[in-house]
Structure formats: C-alpha cells, structure tokens
Design an enzyme around this catalytic site. Structure first.
Site, PDB file in Angstrom:
ATOM      1  N   GLY A 186       6.026 -51.705  -1.388  1.00 17.42           N
ATOM      2  CA  GLY A 186       7.192 -51.814  -2.239  1.00 17.42           C
ATOM      3  C   GLY A 186       7.156 -50.814  -3.387  1.00 17.42           C
ATOM      4  N   SER A 187       7.647 -51.229  -4.519  1.00 20.16           N
ATOM      5  CA  SER A 187       7.777 -50.310  -5.659  1.00 20.16           C
ATOM      6  C   SER A 187       6.446 -49.905  -6.271  1.00 20.16           C
ATOM      7  CB  SER A 187       8.668 -50.943  -6.731  1.00 20.16           C
ATOM      8  OG  SER A 187      10.000 -51.061  -6.268  1.00 20.16           O
TER       9      SER A 187
END
Length: 647
Positions: free
Chosen positions: A326-327
């Site tokens: 993810g981020s």
C-alpha cells in the site's frame, strides 16, 4: 659317492641351526599363547565372563543435552527440564503385549500410548530402548522401580526434555522440537545415529530447526549389565555426550512480550529493528500458540484447532506473510523519481481526486482530491495522484531498482522457517506468469504498493531502517553462539543523495507530526521519542457495483476476510533515529486507525525499555491509554507463567 667328513660336519651344523631357529619360534609362539591365556583368564576374566554369559552387556547411546537459547539480555527462552520416563527393550521384555499390560497397571497409559509404543517397538531393532511414556511424576517412577523384578526389559530413566518458559511469546521465531519422524530421517543423507533413538527430539521449525546440527550436540554412550531376564543390574562405564551450543538471539523478551500482547485479538505482525546494526528486537506474529504442546507430540484435536483458526496462528506472518504494501511503498516511488531526475522537491502536482490513464480512472483515497501537492505534502497526506504521475514518468524498471535498493523483494538469510522474498514485479515476470505484456496501469498500481507488489513485514522494517540510517543495513537475529559474538556485516551506503533521503524523512515526519498528516492521531508529543512514519491501506477486495446497489457502502459492511489490510512503518526518534518498526494488521481496515497506534506503542516501548510513558501521548488520549495499558499488563502476565525470568 662317499661324502667327506668335512661335508658331514657342515651338514650337521646347518641342521642344528635350523632346529634352533625353529625351536625358538615355537617357544615364542607358545610363550605368547601362555601370556595371552593368562591375560584372558586372570586379568580380563570378569570382562569375558560377562561377555560370555548370554551376551548380557548392552551398549546404549546417551542423548546429549540440547543447547539453550537466550534473548539479548540472557533470559532463557528455550531450555531443558528434567523428565522422568519409562523405556523398554524388546529383546529383554519378551512378550511386549504382556509387558505393556503389566506396566499399565502401574502408570497411566492410554490406548493411544499403548498403540504408539507397540508401533515403535516393532519398528525399531529389538535391542533399541524405546520410550513408552515420559513426563511422569516421581511417585509413578518409584512404583515402576519397586516392581522391577516383575518387569523385565522395562527401566525407569531420568532424561531432559525441551521446555519454553515464555510459552507463546517466541513460538514463531524460536519454533519448537518434536519426536523424530520417518520424514525427518528420509530428508537426511547421513543421519546422526542418535536420531535413531525412538522419540528423540529435534527442531521442527524456526531457530530450533535452522540451528539443529549445532543445538543437538553429540551423543554419549554407556555399557550396562543385565541379568538373564533383562533387568539392568549395573552400569559398567559411561562416556558423557557433548552438549549442544548455546545461542543468544538479538530479540528482547520484554519488548517481544509487549508486542505479542499489543497485537492480541488481531491477525497481525510487527517487527522492531535497530536501524544501525540490523538487530531484530521484536518479531511478533498474532495469534500465537504454546510450543510446549508440540514437544511430546500435539494431540489431533489441539492441532486441528490451530489449523481451523481463520487467523492462522501457525503461520509466522513476519516473514511468511506477503502483503501489498500500500502507501508504505510511496517512499520508493518518490526516491525513484528523484534518482531519475524526473521531478524536483518543490514541483507541485494537482490532485483532483483521480487520474485517467489509458482509459481507466485511478482514484485517490480522498475523493475530493488534495489540490496542489509537492513531494513532502504528498507523503504526509498520502496523495495517490502525485505518485501516479511520478510512476508514469519513471517507469516500472527504475521503481523496481529503487525497491530492491531499499530492501524489498529480497529473501533475507535468517534462521527461520519459510522466509519469503516478496515480489518486485517486472515486465518479464508478468509475461512469464500471466502471459500478458506489462501495461502502464500496472506501473500506476505499483507506484502506491498495489497490483502485483508484495512485501513481508520484515522487508518493510528493513526498508524503514535503511531510510532512517541512510545505509543498506541487513537484519540480524543471532547475536552470539556459545558467547562468541556473531559479527554483522558492515552496512554500505545506499548511494543516494543525502538531501533526497532527508526530503523523504521530512515527509514521513509530517505524516505523524502535522495535523494534515495521516498518522496525526498517533503522534508522540515528547521530543525525545517523536516518531516519523507512513500509513498504508492495501485493498484485498473491492466493493462491486452490485454490492453497492445492495447497500454495501464501507469496509465495515464486508466480511472480515474481505476487508483491507492496515499497515504502518516508522522510525524514532525522528531527528536521530535508533529503531524502525513495521506493523501489518490483516483485514484491519485503515492504516491510520488500526496499525499506526500499534506502531506508536511499540516505538515507545522500545525506546523507554518498558511500558510506554503516558506523558508521551497527547493529553486527550491519556485516560484511554491508561485503561489500555492496564489491560495490556494483564495480558502480558497471562502469557508469561509464574517463575519465568522476566528480569
């Protein structure tokens, strides 16, 4: 022709010499035989009498003491405890069914124990001692010893058995031992003879298995005398074995205990790492299990219960779990763009809440958009559109190169089970595995840690440690062997402009320490402990149009196993970093709400050396945190039995 007197004399002399030589040889042989007979009949009479008396001398192997495992502070996490057991030798016992029946009247033997004992007795050679039952009380052993004349071939013994005093805290890392199986023996080219001892314990997973050859030690032996009915009369001599080596790990038992308790109730993993030397201070995978259950051979119901648990307690999620980062991957994309000279620190990108790429709309997590953002604010607010733009400029090849430089996609050589390498997807990989060419949309997805990208919590901790230290630090789990320090490799530089790393660190600091940062609610207010980090949320399943029409609107409406994973990575202190942390909460929802609070607590526990100080939390949160800590202390005390060393 008549021989002369001279010839006759020479012939007589030659015959006399030969007779003398032959007589001397005969005398020497006779003397040697007499001497040897005297040795055998006088000096070695007792020994040969015993050997000749129906072969009543047995030689048995003595299992060596298994090496101990300690944490970095010397606290015992895998040791040995005294174990009373009953062994049987088939050739001395005669009718094994009758012998087992007699034994059953003295000690508690279940039908399963009887069947296993019969199987082991018939499988092994008749002279090999087989453990019938162990972990008996002294009273039970005493009953067997008192009835020894009626139990030929059956002997009570005192041995050592593995024990794990801290139970589940180190179950995944240290692993456990169990009886040697046929599969274990088949996997070895030249198995150690001691492994032939029925129910001898060897490492099955984790450090116990990886260091098996060193921890096992070398077997000793003993010669015993038995009488005509197989009863042991006396021990003639004994050669003690060599104990296995003692290993000291880099883990801290206090921090490990705290991490396991803090993850309690979740399916999650967390890693805490020293950013300078790579020492792994905690590696927690939840839920955990009690490794002591496996030492004797876990029961079918207990094992099935662990297998059926949807939270997968047997899996070590720190090194086996592979998740879309993810981020938390956005620092990779940012540094790749800087390295490729495709952007500058001050360049701003407009985020309207989405970006159209090749006919596909890619959304930002904030539907209304972030407006104009630069690299620091894009990291702080986790703007997806900024990184979509950078990814299209840079391309997947340079993103992959930076990902590997920061420690992702690498299988680290640690003494643990099933360590995974994660996945840095390439054009070639997709063509080979999916039979399709790499698309621009794949690069866009990869830029925010989605798509095909996979990482383990260990790799995310390594990435964070490299960002914090500016060096290619490697993880280390074994600190010393038999007191000899295991020297770690000197970390090389990352070969990146220090100003770029400082820029990324500033963005990570703003994540936690500015109001627009995604981890602002998990900030640390004490300057000495202040944290920098990055939240992440990786999508597992998307809500379909049909589900939205049916009323599904949020992750909370989905079944647990379809919700997003929550992630957080961080380092602290943010000015002069000492430790790095990574947290993954499976199906936890948002990284800022589920993973970042855990990361903050682990940072504070690691830096303070105990329960996180309340003064480090924002004032409005302290009452809630105080209640949480009381619950944590109860959990921690429950996971560590009385008497376990928690110094």
């Amino acid at each position: 022709m008549k021989r002369s007197d001279k010839d006759k004399s020479a012939s007589v002399a030659m015959i006399s010499r030969r007779a003398a030589v032959l007589g001397g040889l005969q005398l020497a042989v006779a003397g040697t035989l007499v001497w040897r007979m005297r040795q055998m009949q006088v000096k070695q009479a007792d020994q040969f009498r015993l050997l000749a008396d129906e072969n009543r001398i047995n030689i048995r192997l003595i299992p060596p003491a298994r090496g101990l495992i300690h944490d970095r502070n010397g606290v015992l996490i895998a040791g040995n405890e005294q174990n009373y057991r009953i062994v049987m030798v088939r050739e001395d016992a005669g009718d094994i069914d009758a012998a087992l029946a007699r034994l059953r009247r003295l000690v508690p033997l279940s039908d399963e124990d009887i069947e296993r004992a019969r199987r082991d007795l018939l499988r092994n050679r008749s002279f090999v001692p087989v453990t019938i039952i162990d972990r008996l009380r002294w009273e039970e052993v005493a009953r067997v010893a008192a009835n020894a004349p009626a139990l030929p071939g059956i002997t009570p013994e005192v041995g050592l058995s593995r024990s794990y005093p801290l139970r589940g805290d180190f179950a995944h890392v240290v692993g456990y031992v169990g009886p040697v199986s046929e599969r274990d023996l088949e996997a070895l080219e030249n198995p150690d003879p001691v492994l032939q001892i029925p129910r001898f314990q060897i490492g099955k997973i984790g450090v116990e298995r990886a260091l098996e050859d060193s921890l096992r030690g070398s077997a000793g032996s003993r010669r015993i005398e038995v009488n005509s009915v197989g009863r042991v009369m006396r021990e003639l001599d004994r050669v003690e074995g060599v104990a296995g080596v003692n290993a000291q790990l880099t883990l801290d038992h206090r921090l490990q205990n705290f991490a396991q308790a803090r993850l309690g109730g979740e399916s999650a993993a967390a890693v805490v790492m020293d950013v300078h030397n790579g020492d792994l201070l905690a590696m927690a995978s939840a839920p955990t299990f009690d490794p002591n259950l496996f030492v004797r051979g876990i029961s079918v119901p207990d094992y099935q219960g662990l297998l059926d648990d949807p939270y997968r307690p047997l899996a070590d999620k720190t090194v086996q779990g592979m998740y879309p980062p993810g981020s938390t991957f956005k620092m990779v994309t940012a540094l790749a763009a800087l390295q490729a000279r495709e952007t500058t620190p001050d360049e701003r990108v407009y985020c309207p809440g989405h970006m159209d790429v090749s006919g596909t709309r890619f959304h930002c997590w904030r539907r209304g958009g972030h407006g104009r953002v630069n690299m620091v604010s894009a990291l702080s607010e986790s703007c997806d559109v900024y990184f979509y733009e950078m990814a299209q400029r840079v391309g997947i090849d340079k993103i992959n190169e930076m990902s590997e430089r920061l420690g992702l996609g690498i299988r680290y050589d640690l003494p643990m089970s099933a360590v995974q390498s994660g996945l840095n997807p390439t054009r070639e990989w997709k063509q080979a595995r999916r039979g399709a060419p790499w698309m621009v949309g794949d690069t866009v997805n990869a830029s925010i840690g989605q798509g095909f990208v996979l990482s383990t919590p260990l790799q995310l901790a390594v990435m964070t440690a490299r960002l914090a230290s500016g060096t290619a630090v490697l993880p280390r789990l074994v600190r010393s062997i038999n007191g000899v320090e295991q020297v770690s490799e000197v970390a090389k530089g990352l070969d990146l402009d220090p100003s770029w790393i400082d820029l990324v660190r500033r963005g990570m600091s703003d994540v936690c320490n500015t109001q627009r940062g995604t981890a602002w609610s998990s900030r640390i207010v004490e300057a000495d402990y202040r944290m920098a980090g990055k939240t992440g949320t990786s999508q597992v399943f998307s809500i379909t149009a049909a589900e939205r029409a049916a009323g599904l609107r949020s992750q909370e409406d989905l079944p647990w196993n379809r919700r997003n994973h929550a992630l957080f990575v961080g380092f602290a202190p943010d000015i002069a970093p000492r430790i790095a942390v990574s947290v993954v909460v499976e199906h936890g929802g948002g990284g800022s709400s589920a993973a970042a609070p855990i990361g903050r607590d682990l940072v504070l526990a690691a830096l303070s050396g105990g329960m996180p100080p309340l003064s480090a939390y924002p004032t409005p949160q302290r009452n809630r945190i105080e209640t949480q800590q009381r619950e944590l202390q109860q959990r921690m005390s429950q996971s560590t039995p009385p008497g376990a060393d928690r110094a």
